[in-house]
Write an enzyme that holds these catalytic residues in place. Structure first.
Site, PDB file in Angstrom:
ATOM      1  N   ASN A  36       0.847  -1.188   0.000  1.00  0.00           N
ATOM      2  CA  ASN A  36       0.000   0.000   0.000  1.00  0.00           C
ATOM      3  C   ASN A  36       0.885   1.242   0.000  1.00  0.00           C
ATOM      4  OD1 ASN A  36      -3.007   0.796   0.381  1.00  0.00           O
ATOM      5  ND2 ASN A  36      -1.894   2.162   1.758  1.00  0.00           N
ATOM      6  N   SER A 131     -17.570  -7.441  -8.807  1.00  0.00           N
ATOM      7  CA  SER A 131     -18.833  -6.934  -8.267  1.00  0.00           C
ATOM      8  C   SER A 131     -19.210  -7.658  -6.986  1.00  0.00           C
ATOM      9  CB  SER A 131     -19.964  -7.116  -9.291  1.00  0.00           C
ATOM     10  OG  SER A 131     -21.191  -6.671  -8.747  1.00  0.00           O
ATOM     11  N   LYS A 185     -18.531  -5.347 -16.910  1.00  0.00           N
ATOM     12  CA  LYS A 185     -18.802  -4.816 -15.563  1.00  0.00           C
ATOM     13  C   LYS A 185     -19.537  -3.485 -15.652  1.00  0.00           C
ATOM     14  CE  LYS A 185     -18.422  -4.342 -11.029  1.00  0.00           C
ATOM     15  NZ  LYS A 185     -18.594  -2.930 -10.727  1.00  0.00           N
ATOM     16  N   HIS A 188     -23.086  -4.264 -16.392  1.00  0.00           N
ATOM     17  CA  HIS A 188     -23.651  -4.781 -15.137  1.00  0.00           C
ATOM     18  C   HIS A 188     -24.106  -3.636 -14.254  1.00  0.00           C
ATOM     19  CE1 HIS A 188     -23.101  -5.459 -10.806  1.00  0.00           C
ATOM     20  NE2 HIS A 188     -23.495  -6.705 -10.998  1.00  0.00           N
ATOM     21  N   ASN A 189     -23.255  -2.626 -14.101  1.00  0.00           N
ATOM     22  CA  ASN A 189     -23.604  -1.495 -13.241  1.00  0.00           C
ATOM     23  C   ASN A 189     -24.747  -0.680 -13.827  1.00  0.00           C
ATOM     24  OD1 ASN A 189     -21.362  -2.434 -11.863  1.00  0.00           O
ATOM     25  ND2 ASN A 189     -20.553  -0.402 -11.442  1.00  0.00           N
ATOM     26  N   GLU A 192     -27.795  -2.456 -12.998  1.00  0.00           N
ATOM     27  CA  GLU A 192     -28.008  -2.219 -11.565  1.00  0.00           C
ATOM     28  C   GLU A 192     -28.735  -0.884 -11.331  1.00  0.00           C
ATOM     29  OE1 GLU A 192     -24.920  -0.951  -8.127  1.00  0.00           O
ATOM     30  OE2 GLU A 192     -24.443  -2.848  -9.135  1.00  0.00           O
ATOM     31  N   LYS A 263     -21.454   7.150  -9.328  1.00  0.00           N
ATOM     32  CA  LYS A 263     -20.005   7.164  -9.532  1.00  0.00           C
ATOM     33  C   LYS A 263     -19.602   7.138 -10.997  1.00  0.00           C
ATOM     34  CE  LYS A 263     -18.541   5.389  -5.049  1.00  0.00           C
ATOM     35  NZ  LYS A 263     -17.728   4.389  -4.320  1.00  0.00           N
ATOM     36  N   ARG A 452     -35.720  14.633 -42.397  1.00  0.00           N
ATOM     37  CA  ARG A 452     -34.273  14.697 -42.614  1.00  0.00           C
ATOM     38  C   ARG A 452     -33.963  14.919 -44.094  1.00  0.00           C
ATOM     39  NH1 ARG A 452     -31.212  10.366 -41.757  1.00  0.00           N
ATOM     40  NH2 ARG A 452     -29.413  11.537 -40.977  1.00  0.00           N
TER      41      ARG A 452
END
Length: 482
Positions: A36, A131, A185, A188-189, A192, A263, A452
């Protein structure tokens, strides 16, 4: 650092990284090196969890020296500049054949860029969606790794050892090369976001439409969780609605400020879908609903605007109330089908755009446990793709088509009730509009294309013969073949 060789390392020991390191260390055969930026955090983790047998390191050089070859490291730091800095540090001390895994919520184009750059050094770079939040990281997440086949051969056994398990199968699979894991992912979010918004709309409709208390609605959600809506999100919704604020004695949901945070992954999903030309209206409305909630100044200005003259009251009898609640349940399930169908459409389109071979059925399977959208429902999705791998539209699979037939009248009644009552239900409404748009024999897009052609000579195609055509709108209005 001891002389012990670790087979896997974790860089970044905030809650997610620390929990993932503990999960790895708890599995037979794994020895985990940890690093870290703040040495105090490394020391604290090692001291608090002696059973883990962590190999503590305090520099990139020491970290690399602690790992057996091919060195394998999972980065769990904040997306963006911090991730790039750690990658640069590891590339400096790693060797060709080693593996760097980014387990954060990176935007997939960044992962594509990083993989390309790192590949030039001979080191493997893997973007892995993880996740399940803090609990999943510790006890078993759903994992969506991208990267090379070479990296997957080393990573596969390690990730299978820590993943959640559904019906005896670990919730991890190799999604595809470079950014495929982070792309899946991201979607996926996005799903969600839609799932959460639909649940919130169902709660709001029942509360405002029937006058029931949060505790009473918690019981309704708990009952729903024993049927086809069984899922983690329905389960925790009941828990949130039951919670009483200790300071005020009021339901906690009434004390929480009604401004939803985000986020960025929902917005990424919508932006990417727009670029791919894939309609994800349920996900988009869920994302916009969070944005709307977070503009208190505009909401205050709009408070004086008129609503329905005679909104539907909550004074219906018990039978009518029960029927309305059942309608909301069916509308929620139908809208949920649309949200997932749109999400899988985006995955298919992204795979085609980036030359990823993504197994949609395998994606559904790895979402069955560990992740936030885990649900019984995902078994039905996996079955649909097992029956027809190239299924063009998830909601057209027999199980989902039958569910939509059963639920559509209730769905329509709920959207009408919401509209005449002035209760916002953007995800319910947009999902129904998408459903009706797909099933329409003819759409007003013909008029749009005529417009158009009028102002921009964009041409149009005809229903009765091939080719592209243009009307000479500013001339004699005859038609010419473009």
């Amino acid at each position: 650092m001891t002389g012990t060789a670790a087979n896997i390392g974790v860089v970044g020991l905030a809650v997610m990284g620390a929990n993932l390191a503990r999960n790895l260390a708890s599995r037979e055969g794994n020895t985990v090196a940890v690093l870290n930026r703040s040495p105090e955090r490394t020391e604290r983790l090692v001291a608090e969890h002696p059973e883990a047998g962590f190999v503590a390191t305090f520099s990139a050089e020491e970290f690399a020296a602690s790992l057996s070859r091919p060195r394998t490291a999972i980065i769990m730091v904040q997306a963006g500049a911090a991730t790039d800095a750690v990658i640069d540090d590891l590339v400096r001390v790693f060797e060709p054949g080693d593996i760097i895994v980014d387990g954060g919520n990176a935007f997939f184009p960044d992962t594509i860029r990083r993989e390309r750059a790192v590949r030039e050094t001979g080191i493997n770079f893997v973007g892995a969606g993880i996740s399940g939040g803090e609990e999943g990281a510790l006890n078993g997440p759903s994992i969506m790794p991208g990267g090379s086949e070479e990296a997957w051969r080393t990573l596969g056994p390690i990730l299978r050892s820590i993943a959640a398990v559904a019906d005896g199968e670990p919730c991890v699979t190799h999604i595809g090369h470079d950014g495929a894991g982070h792309f899946v992912k991201m979607v996926h979010n996005g799903i969600e976001y839609a799932d959460m918004q639909l649940i919130a709309e169902a709660y709001d409709l029942i509360r405002r439409g029937t006058g029931k208390s949060p505790a009473e609605i918690a019981d309704i959600f708990a009952e729903w969780n024993r049927g086809e809506l069984e899922s983690y999100l329905i389960e925790i919704t009941a828990e949130v609605l039951r919670q009483v604020d200790a300071a005020t004695g009021r339901p906690l949901v009434d004390v929480i400020l009604d401004q939803a945070g985000a986020k960025g992954t929902g917005a990424w999903t919508v932006q990417t879908a727009l670029a791919l030309g894939v309609p994800v209206s349920g996900i988009a409305e869920a994302t916009f609903a969070r944005s709307l909630s977070s503009h208190p100044e505009q909401r205050a200005a709009a408070a004086a605007l008129p609503g329905p003259v005679a909104p539907v009251s909550a004074g219906a009898d018990a039978a009518e109330t029960a029927a309305f609640i059942e309608d909301v349940r069916q509308a929620l399930y139908a809208s949920k089908i649309v949200a997932y169908s749109q999400g899988f459409d985006e995955i298919r389109a992204g795979a085609a755009e980036h030359d990823w071979s993504i197994d949609l059925g395998a994606v559904a399977k790895i979402w069955r446990a560990g992740c936030i959208i885990r649900a019984q429902f995902l078994n039905r999705i996996a079955e649909a793709y097992a029956a027809e791998a190239e299924l063009p539209l998830l909601m057209s699979a027999p199980y989902f088509a039958d569910a939509l037939v059963r639920g559509q009248e209730a769905w329509r009644r709920v959207v009408v009730r919401a509209t005449v009552s002035g209760i916002p239900a953007p995800a319910f409404s947009s999902s129904l509009a998408y459903y009706d748009g797909l099933r329409a024999e003819r759409l007003p897009a013909a008029l749009v294309q005529g417009q158009r052609d009028f102002f921009g000579a964009h041409t149009y195609r005809r229903v009765d013969r091939p080719g592209s055509f243009h009307t000479l709108w500013s001339g004699d209005r005859s038609e010419v073949e473009a």
